[in-house]
Design an enzyme around this catalytic site. Structure first.
Site, PDB file in Angstrom:
ATOM      1  N   CYS A 183       0.817  -1.226   0.000  1.00 34.68           N
ATOM      2  CA  CYS A 183       0.000   0.000   0.000  1.00 34.68           C
ATOM      3  C   CYS A 183       0.844   1.267   0.000  1.00 34.68           C
ATOM      4  O   CYS A 183       0.319   2.361  -0.211  1.00 34.68           O
ATOM      5  CB  CYS A 183      -0.945   0.010   1.193  1.00 34.68           C
ATOM      6  SG  CYS A 183      -1.917  -1.487   1.337  1.00 34.68           S
ATOM      7  N   ASN A 204     -10.267  -0.383   0.402  1.00 35.71           N
ATOM      8  CA  ASN A 204      -8.813  -0.196   0.369  1.00 35.71           C
ATOM      9  C   ASN A 204      -8.285  -0.748  -0.955  1.00 35.71           C
ATOM     10  O   ASN A 204      -8.290  -1.963  -1.163  1.00 35.71           O
ATOM     11  CB  ASN A 204      -8.214  -0.939   1.573  1.00 35.71           C
ATOM     12  CG  ASN A 204      -6.703  -0.920   1.606  1.00 35.71           C
ATOM     13  OD1 ASN A 204      -6.059  -0.528   0.641  1.00 35.71           O
ATOM     14  ND2 ASN A 204      -6.153  -1.357   2.714  1.00 35.71           N
ATOM     15  N   HIS A 224      -3.112   7.092   2.382  1.00 35.56           N
ATOM     16  CA  HIS A 224      -3.585   5.802   1.883  1.00 35.56           C
ATOM     17  C   HIS A 224      -4.938   5.505   2.539  1.00 35.56           C
ATOM     18  O   HIS A 224      -5.095   5.610   3.757  1.00 35.56           O
ATOM     19  CB  HIS A 224      -2.565   4.718   2.225  1.00 35.56           C
ATOM     20  CG  HIS A 224      -3.098   3.334   2.072  1.00 35.56           C
ATOM     21  ND1 HIS A 224      -3.781   2.931   0.942  1.00 35.56           N
ATOM     22  CD2 HIS A 224      -3.083   2.268   2.912  1.00 35.56           C
ATOM     23  CE1 HIS A 224      -4.158   1.676   1.096  1.00 35.56           C
ATOM     24  NE2 HIS A 224      -3.750   1.246   2.272  1.00 35.56           N
TER      25      HIS A 224
HETATM   26  N1  ACO Z   1     -17.957  -8.845  10.577  1.00 36.57           N
HETATM   27  C1  ACO Z   1     -18.367  -9.133  11.811  1.00 36.57           C
HETATM   28  N2  ACO Z   1     -17.522  -9.478  12.812  1.00 36.57           N
HETATM   29  C2  ACO Z   1     -16.216  -9.516  12.499  1.00 36.57           C
HETATM   30  C3  ACO Z   1     -15.713  -9.224  11.225  1.00 36.57           C
HETATM   31  C4  ACO Z   1     -16.650  -8.876  10.229  1.00 36.57           C
HETATM   32  N3  ACO Z   1     -16.295  -8.572   8.962  1.00 36.57           N
HETATM   33  N4  ACO Z   1     -14.372  -9.328  11.240  1.00 36.57           N
HETATM   34  C5  ACO Z   1     -14.022  -9.686  12.478  1.00 36.57           C
HETATM   35  N5  ACO Z   1     -15.136  -9.808  13.259  1.00 36.57           N
HETATM   36  C6  ACO Z   1     -15.232 -10.194  14.640  1.00 36.57           C
HETATM   37  C7  ACO Z   1     -14.047 -11.040  15.075  1.00 36.57           C
HETATM   38  O1  ACO Z   1     -14.252 -12.400  14.758  1.00 36.57           O
HETATM   39  C8  ACO Z   1     -14.016 -10.790  16.545  1.00 36.57           C
HETATM   40  O2  ACO Z   1     -15.018 -11.583  17.155  1.00 36.57           O
HETATM   41  P1  ACO Z   1     -14.725 -12.304  18.569  1.00 36.57           P
HETATM   42  O3  ACO Z   1     -14.508 -11.167  19.530  1.00 36.57           O
HETATM   43  O4  ACO Z   1     -15.978 -13.066  18.797  1.00 36.57           O
HETATM   44  O5  ACO Z   1     -13.510 -13.124  18.351  1.00 36.57           O
HETATM   45  C9  ACO Z   1     -14.468  -9.339  16.670  1.00 36.57           C
HETATM   46  O6  ACO Z   1     -15.151  -9.020  15.439  1.00 36.57           O
HETATM   47  C10 ACO Z   1     -13.318  -8.390  16.823  1.00 36.57           C
HETATM   48  O7  ACO Z   1     -12.320  -8.733  15.866  1.00 36.57           O
HETATM   49  P2  ACO Z   1     -11.030  -7.884  15.678  1.00 36.57           P
HETATM   50  O8  ACO Z   1     -10.188  -8.462  14.585  1.00 36.57           O
HETATM   51  O9  ACO Z   1     -10.414  -7.657  17.015  1.00 36.57           O
HETATM   52  O10 ACO Z   1     -11.710  -6.543  15.139  1.00 36.57           O
HETATM   53  P3  ACO Z   1     -11.186  -5.069  15.230  1.00 36.57           P
HETATM   54  O11 ACO Z   1     -12.053  -4.276  16.103  1.00 36.57           O
HETATM   55  O12 ACO Z   1      -9.705  -5.021  15.427  1.00 36.57           O
HETATM   56  O13 ACO Z   1     -11.496  -4.574  13.753  1.00 36.57           O
HETATM   57  C11 ACO Z   1     -10.294  -4.218  11.724  1.00 36.57           C
HETATM   58  C12 ACO Z   1     -10.906  -5.250  12.652  1.00 36.57           C
HETATM   59  C13 ACO Z   1     -11.401  -3.354  11.156  1.00 36.57           C
HETATM   60  C14 ACO Z   1      -9.595  -4.929  10.580  1.00 36.57           C
HETATM   61  C15 ACO Z   1      -9.295  -3.381  12.555  1.00 36.57           C
HETATM   62  O14 ACO Z   1      -8.359  -4.199  13.234  1.00 36.57           O
HETATM   63  C16 ACO Z   1      -8.559  -2.423  11.728  1.00 36.57           C
HETATM   64  O15 ACO Z   1      -9.110  -1.417  11.348  1.00 36.57           O
HETATM   65  N6  ACO Z   1      -7.277  -2.673  11.452  1.00 36.57           N
HETATM   66  C17 ACO Z   1      -6.512  -1.893  10.577  1.00 36.57           C
HETATM   67  C18 ACO Z   1      -6.138  -2.750   9.464  1.00 36.57           C
HETATM   68  C19 ACO Z   1      -6.400  -2.170   8.122  1.00 36.57           C
HETATM   69  O16 ACO Z   1      -6.999  -1.154   7.916  1.00 36.57           O
HETATM   70  N7  ACO Z   1      -5.898  -2.884   7.174  1.00 36.57           N
HETATM   71  C20 ACO Z   1      -6.051  -2.508   5.860  1.00 36.57           C
HETATM   72  C21 ACO Z   1      -5.174  -3.325   5.025  1.00 36.57           C
HETATM   73  S1  ACO Z   1      -3.570  -3.063   5.335  1.00 36.57           S
HETATM   74  C22 ACO Z   1      -3.128  -1.649   4.684  1.00 36.57           C
HETATM   75  O17 ACO Z   1      -3.746  -1.138   3.822  1.00 36.57           O
HETATM   76  C23 ACO Z   1      -1.964  -1.057   5.234  1.00 36.57           C
END
Ligand code: ACO
Length: 320
Positions: free
Chosen positions: A111, A277, A247
């Site tokens: 990215c 993204n 980004h």
């Molecule tokens: N729908 C519903 N529930 C979900 C989903 C979904 N799509 N995805 C995960 N969950 C659930 C998980 O299973 C977990 O459930 P549990 O507590 O029963 O185990 C719960 O939601 C929390 O999961 P986490 O992975 O801890 O969710 P988090 O609040 O961290 O959000 C996210 C996930 C949105 C990916 C967050 O970590 C984030 O924003 N990270 C940044 C990463 C990013 O933006 N990456 C982009 C690509 S990389 C780049 O471009 C650089």
């Protein structure tokens, strides 16, 4: 010496996929996705792929800049989803647009790719001999997405954005580029691997793997750090920056970066709601949209900042 963007173009996937569509294939909801990421829909490519979208974005950037393909000296394609090991995607673009005088190669920095490619273009211009360079960010992440993994499949879209940059005497361009290979496992997509001639084992297909929370922490720490470094090195004040074009990974990451920089969120344009993204493409797609909407004025100081797999991150300061 400096350089200026003289034309922009973009091309997004042809197939619209909403959050509701994804809720039909994995256990998720529009509310979960939009509240945690800001994404409401994304566009996936069903035919063009990385090089095809890149070529379309390139043609539009050339038209916008009133530049003939034969005037290009170099084509840099930032991508981590090329169609082939070789020929590279930049050569495919070169053939498609008829840029017969341009050298062409790909840059792989996930990215962050577009920000690295822009700085590479600047380096070539500063070294001499290169006057007009086409810089493209393009990715077709849908082909390496595991559509049964709700943690990743909700995040990504496909697209390409392109700019034509030209050597200039007046203006401003500078940048920083960073990497930390020791943390590569946080965000990865393995190539087809594990195939063995003797045992007959078939290669495994690599899909995107992401430790979401680690990526989040990395981005909100490193992006403000490198932006502050760039501003300090160039002796530019935050109030002089018209826009921070980040980004488009996640609305909450952009909100946090704005807070850490103590800058108003209005200076951080976003289009993630419609595209998801798009990896290396997200910054040039957003630039193209802003250019076409007339939101950029010559002389505006912009910071472009990327972060992603590698881990890699970086920022560029330039005048529109
Ligand atoms: N729908 C519903 N529930 C979900 C989903 C979904 N799509 N995805 C995960 N969950 C659930 C998980 O299973 C977990 O459930 P549990 O507590 O029963 O185990 C719960 O939601 C929390 O999961 P986490 O992975 O801890 O969710 P988090 O609040 O961290 O959000 C996210 C996930 C949105 C990916 C967050 O970590 C984030 O924003 N990270 C940044 C990463 C990013 O933006 N990456 C982009 C690509 S990389 C780049 O471009 C650089």
């Amino acid at each position: 010496m400096t350089m200026k963007i003289i034309g922009t173009g973009s091309c997004c996937g042809d197939h619209l996929v909403t959050n509701q569509d994804l809720a039909q294939i994995v256990e998720t909801s529009d509310e979960w996705i939009s509240s945690r990421t800001g994404i409401r829909s994304r566009r996936l490519t069903t035919g063009l792929g990385t090089s095809g979208m890149a070529a379309k974005a390139a043609e539009r950037a050339l038209k916008d800049g009133n530049v003939h393909p034969e005037e290009l000296d170099l084509i840099l394609l930032a991508t981590s989803t090329p169609e082939n090991h070789f020929p590279n995607g930049a050569c495919e673009v070169q053939a498609a647009i008829g840029a017969v005088n341009a050298a062409a190669f790909d840059i792989s920095a996930a990215c962050t790719g577009f920000v690295f490619a822009l700085q590479t273009a600047y380096g070539f211009m500063a070294a001499g001999g290169y006057k007009k360079i086409l810089v493209i960010g393009a990715d077709d992440l849908s082909k390496v997405t595991d559509w049964t993994d709700r943690k990743t499949c909700i995040l990504f879209g496909d697209g390409a954005g392109a700019v034509v940059v030209e050597k200039e005497e007046k203006g401003m361009f500078s940048g920083v580029m960073k990497a930390d290979g020791s943390r590569g496992q946080v965000l990865s997509c393995r190539a087809r691997s594990g195939g063995n001639f003797l045992t007959g084992k078939k290669p495994e297909i690599g899909y995107i793997y992401m430790d979401g929370q680690e990526v989040f922490k990395f981005a909100v720490k490193k992006v403000p750090e490198c932006v502050e470094q760039l501003l300090k090195e160039q002796d530019v004040q935050k109030e002089d920056i018209r826009y921070y074009i980040l980004h488009q990974a996640n609305e909450r990451i952009i909100d946090s970066v704005a807070k850490r920089l103590k800058e108003p969120i209005e200076k951080f344009p976003m289009d993630i709601q419609d595209h998801g993204n798009t990896s290396a493409a997200s910054i040039p797609i957003l630039l193209d949209e802003m250019n076409r909407e007339g939101r950029l004025t010559r002389g505006d100081k912009l910071i472009l900042a990327g972060f992603g797999g590698g881990l890699t991150w970086g920022a560029a300061l330039m005048e529109w």
